[in-house]
Design a protein around this motif. Structure first.
Motif, mmCIF file in Angstrom:
data_model
loop_
_atom_site.group_PDB
_atom_site.id
_atom_site.type_symbol
_atom_site.label_atom_id
_atom_site.label_comp_id
_atom_site.label_asym_id
_atom_site.label_seq_id
_atom_site.Cartn_x
_atom_site.Cartn_y
_atom_site.Cartn_z
ATOM 1 N N ILE A 44 64.113 5.005 56.753
ATOM 2 C CA ILE A 44 64.945 5.820 55.885
ATOM 3 C C ILE A 44 64.858 7.276 56.345
ATOM 4 O O ILE A 44 63.985 7.638 57.139
ATOM 5 C CB ILE A 44 64.502 5.713 54.419
ATOM 6 N N GLU A 45 65.760 8.103 55.847
ATOM 7 C CA GLU A 45 65.774 9.515 56.206
ATOM 8 C C GLU A 45 65.112 10.329 55.106
ATOM 9 O O GLU A 45 65.472 10.211 53.924
ATOM 10 C CB GLU A 45 67.206 9.992 56.435
ATOM 11 N N VAL A 46 64.133 11.133 55.496
ATOM 12 C CA VAL A 46 63.470 12.050 54.574
ATOM 13 C C VAL A 46 63.312 13.392 55.278
ATOM 14 O O VAL A 46 63.519 13.510 56.484
ATOM 15 C CB VAL A 46 62.088 11.520 54.129
ATOM 16 N N TYR A 47 62.926 14.407 54.497
ATOM 17 C CA TYR A 47 62.794 15.758 55.042
ATOM 18 C C TYR A 47 61.356 16.067 55.472
ATOM 19 O O TYR A 47 60.388 15.629 54.836
ATOM 20 C CB TYR A 47 63.191 16.794 53.996
ATOM 21 N N SER A 48 61.235 16.862 56.541
ATOM 22 C CA SER A 48 59.987 17.543 56.877
ATOM 23 C C SER A 48 60.317 19.029 56.975
ATOM 24 O O SER A 48 61.488 19.405 57.073
ATOM 25 C CB SER A 48 59.412 17.033 58.203
ATOM 26 N N VAL A 49 59.301 19.896 56.943
ATOM 27 C CA VAL A 49 59.543 21.333 57.022
ATOM 28 C C VAL A 49 59.432 21.804 58.476
ATOM 29 O O VAL A 49 58.596 21.316 59.232
ATOM 30 C CB VAL A 49 58.566 22.130 56.133
ATOM 31 N N ARG A 50 60.326 22.739 58.848
ATOM 32 C CA ARG A 50 60.291 23.295 60.210
ATOM 33 C C ARG A 50 59.020 24.112 60.433
ATOM 34 O O ARG A 50 58.322 23.965 61.430
ATOM 35 C CB ARG A 50 61.503 24.201 60.448
ATOM 36 N N ASP A 51 58.725 24.995 59.484
ATOM 37 C CA ASP A 51 57.567 25.878 59.574
ATOM 38 C C ASP A 51 56.749 25.771 58.290
ATOM 39 O O ASP A 51 57.248 25.316 57.253
ATOM 40 C CB ASP A 51 58.017 27.336 59.778
ATOM 41 N N ARG A 58 60.942 29.483 48.194
ATOM 42 C CA ARG A 58 62.160 28.674 48.013
ATOM 43 C C ARG A 58 62.598 28.147 49.374
ATOM 44 O O ARG A 58 62.659 28.894 50.347
ATOM 45 C CB ARG A 58 63.280 29.498 47.366
ATOM 46 N N ILE A 59 62.893 26.860 49.436
ATOM 47 C CA ILE A 59 63.309 26.236 50.686
ATOM 48 C C ILE A 59 64.673 25.582 50.504
ATOM 49 O O ILE A 59 64.992 25.066 49.434
ATOM 50 C CB ILE A 59 62.278 25.190 51.170
ATOM 51 N N ASP A 60 65.478 25.636 51.572
ATOM 52 C CA ASP A 60 66.782 24.976 51.544
ATOM 53 C C ASP A 60 66.943 24.166 52.826
ATOM 54 O O ASP A 60 65.990 24.006 53.598
ATOM 55 C CB ASP A 60 67.916 25.989 51.364
ATOM 56 N N ALA A 61 68.167 23.684 53.075
ATOM 57 C CA ALA A 61 68.390 22.774 54.203
ATOM 58 C C ALA A 61 68.036 23.413 55.538
ATOM 59 O O ALA A 61 67.617 22.717 56.475
ATOM 60 C CB ALA A 61 69.843 22.307 54.203
ATOM 61 N N ASP A 62 68.191 24.732 55.669
ATOM 62 C CA ASP A 62 67.880 25.404 56.939
ATOM 63 C C ASP A 62 66.384 25.391 57.249
ATOM 64 O O ASP A 62 65.990 25.573 58.400
ATOM 65 C CB ASP A 62 68.379 26.858 56.907
ATOM 66 N N ASP A 63 65.563 25.205 56.235
ATOM 67 C CA ASP A 63 64.105 25.187 56.421
ATOM 68 C C ASP A 63 63.576 23.777 56.684
ATOM 69 O O ASP A 63 62.374 23.608 56.904
ATOM 70 C CB ASP A 63 63.402 25.744 55.173
ATOM 71 N N LEU A 64 64.480 22.789 56.657
ATOM 72 C CA LEU A 64 64.063 21.398 56.702
ATOM 73 C C LEU A 64 64.641 20.658 57.900
ATOM 74 O O LEU A 64 65.645 21.078 58.475
ATOM 75 C CB LEU A 64 64.497 20.691 55.409
ATOM 76 N N VAL A 65 64.002 19.572 58.271
ATOM 77 C CA VAL A 65 64.446 18.700 59.362
ATOM 78 C C VAL A 65 64.511 17.275 58.833
ATOM 79 O O VAL A 65 63.590 16.824 58.135
ATOM 80 C CB VAL A 65 63.470 18.764 60.560
ATOM 81 N N VAL A 66 65.600 16.577 59.138
ATOM 82 C CA VAL A 66 65.734 15.187 58.717
ATOM 83 C C VAL A 66 64.974 14.284 59.689
ATOM 84 O O VAL A 66 65.188 14.344 60.899
ATOM 85 C CB VAL A 66 67.212 14.759 58.643
ATOM 86 N N THR A 94 51.230 24.599 49.507
ATOM 87 C CA THR A 94 51.481 24.799 50.928
ATOM 88 C C THR A 94 51.870 23.479 51.584
ATOM 89 O O THR A 94 51.213 22.456 51.378
ATOM 90 C CB THR A 94 50.237 25.378 51.631
ATOM 91 N N ILE A 95 52.944 23.523 52.383
ATOM 92 C CA ILE A 95 53.385 22.359 53.159
ATOM 93 C C ILE A 95 53.340 22.777 54.621
ATOM 94 O O ILE A 95 54.012 23.717 55.027
ATOM 95 C CB ILE A 95 54.809 21.914 52.768
ATOM 96 N N GLU A 96 52.517 22.091 55.401
ATOM 97 C CA GLU A 96 52.312 22.469 56.793
ATOM 98 C C GLU A 96 53.530 22.129 57.645
ATOM 99 O O GLU A 96 54.287 21.200 57.351
ATOM 100 C CB GLU A 96 51.081 21.752 57.366
ATOM 101 N N ALA A 97 53.722 22.909 58.724
ATOM 102 C CA ALA A 97 54.837 22.683 59.642
ATOM 103 C C ALA A 97 54.839 21.242 60.146
ATOM 104 O O ALA A 97 53.811 20.724 60.573
ATOM 105 C CB ALA A 97 54.743 23.653 60.820
ATOM 106 N N GLY A 98 56.011 20.577 60.069
ATOM 107 C CA GLY A 98 56.138 19.201 60.522
ATOM 108 C C GLY A 98 55.747 18.160 59.500
ATOM 109 O O GLY A 98 55.965 16.965 59.718
ATOM 110 N N GLU A 99 55.182 18.584 58.371
ATOM 111 C CA GLU A 99 54.751 17.629 57.344
ATOM 112 C C GLU A 99 55.961 17.101 56.572
ATOM 113 O O GLU A 99 56.885 17.851 56.235
ATOM 114 C CB GLU A 99 53.790 18.314 56.375
ATOM 115 N N LEU A 100 55.974 15.798 56.290
ATOM 116 C CA LEU A 100 56.989 15.246 55.413
ATOM 117 C C LEU A 100 56.825 15.866 54.026
ATOM 118 O O LEU A 100 55.710 16.113 53.580
ATOM 119 C CB LEU A 100 56.868 13.729 55.316
ATOM 120 N N VAL A 101 57.947 16.132 53.363
ATOM 121 C CA VAL A 101 57.903 16.852 52.087
ATOM 122 C C VAL A 101 57.718 15.874 50.933
ATOM 123 O O VAL A 101 58.639 15.114 50.599
ATOM 124 C CB VAL A 101 59.196 17.659 51.872
ATOM 125 N N PRO A 102 56.553 15.882 50.291
ATOM 126 C CA PRO A 102 56.369 15.025 49.112
ATOM 127 C C PRO A 102 57.199 15.571 47.949
ATOM 128 O O PRO A 102 57.319 16.787 47.780
ATOM 129 C CB PRO A 102 54.865 15.142 48.819
#
Length: 210
Positions: A44-51, A58-66, A94-102
């Protein structure tokens, strides 16, 4: 005199039943493998954070990677693209870079009780300091020119949200650090900055409870 076989008899093709059975078995096996592979493909597709992002950001789609991942029964615990609203979400930790977003690490509004304050560094920052690091803010009030009171911890366990290197048209020569601190500590820190107290950031030795 022996009778010559008719043309139709000579041209008739006789199939070995074993060959037919073999073809059927191969086809059935191929179909079974295809069905099994497709059944196991539950990515399935979920988000991780770029940085790395810190609590209250506040995070939006530009801060995330599918990311396309297989999570099985835990899939619902992570942020899917369709769950991100137009206004984005706020990180609750805190969500570390590359971590999937819970899902538990984000919220629609900021309920963290935290604020961000920019603190200029008086000197070279510790080499291990980075976004997500935890520091204690030490402050010493100036008694007279060049003489200070004993330093004391003004804010304990502040989190580094960003590091701004010196530069630009107006260059003060100092690196500034964005700190995430409790809102009830903001007034004291801003007051210390306004009074031009000596402020230093010391890496905190705290256990990681996340």
């Amino acid at each position: 005199m022996a009778r010559r076989p008719a043309r139709s008899e000579r041209g008739a093709l006789r199939l070995d039943p074993r060959l037919v059975i073999g073809i059927v078995l191969v086809a059935a096996s191929t179909t079974g493998v295809w069905a099994l592979v497709n059944g196991l493909d539950d990515a399935i597709e979920v988000y991780s954070v770029r940085d790395t992002v810190t609590a209250g950001t506040r995070i939006d789609a530009d801060d995330l990677v599918v990311e396309s991942v297989r999570l099985g029964l835990t899939a619902e615990r992570y942020l899917a693209p369709e769950a991100l609203g137009d206004g984005g979400l706020v990180a609750t930790r805190t969500i570390e870079a590359g971590e999937l977003v819970p899902r538990s690490a984000v919220d629609d509004v900021d309920r963290t009780g935290l604020a961000t304050v920019v603190v200029p560094s008086r000197g070279t920052l510790p080499s291990e300091l980075r976004v997500g690091s935890t520091v204690d803010v030490w402050s010493a009030r100036e008694i007279e020119r060049g003489a200070y009171e004993p330093p004391a911890v003004l804010v304990a366990g502040a989190e580094v949200a960003g590091i701004r290197e010196a530069g630009g048209m107006v260059d003060s020569g100092a690196t500034s650090v964005e700190l995430v601190i409790p809102r009830d500590k903001v007034a004291a820190l801003l007051g210390s900055l306004a009074a031009e107290d000596a402020i230093d950031l010391v890496p905190a030795r705290v256990s990681d409870s996340r």
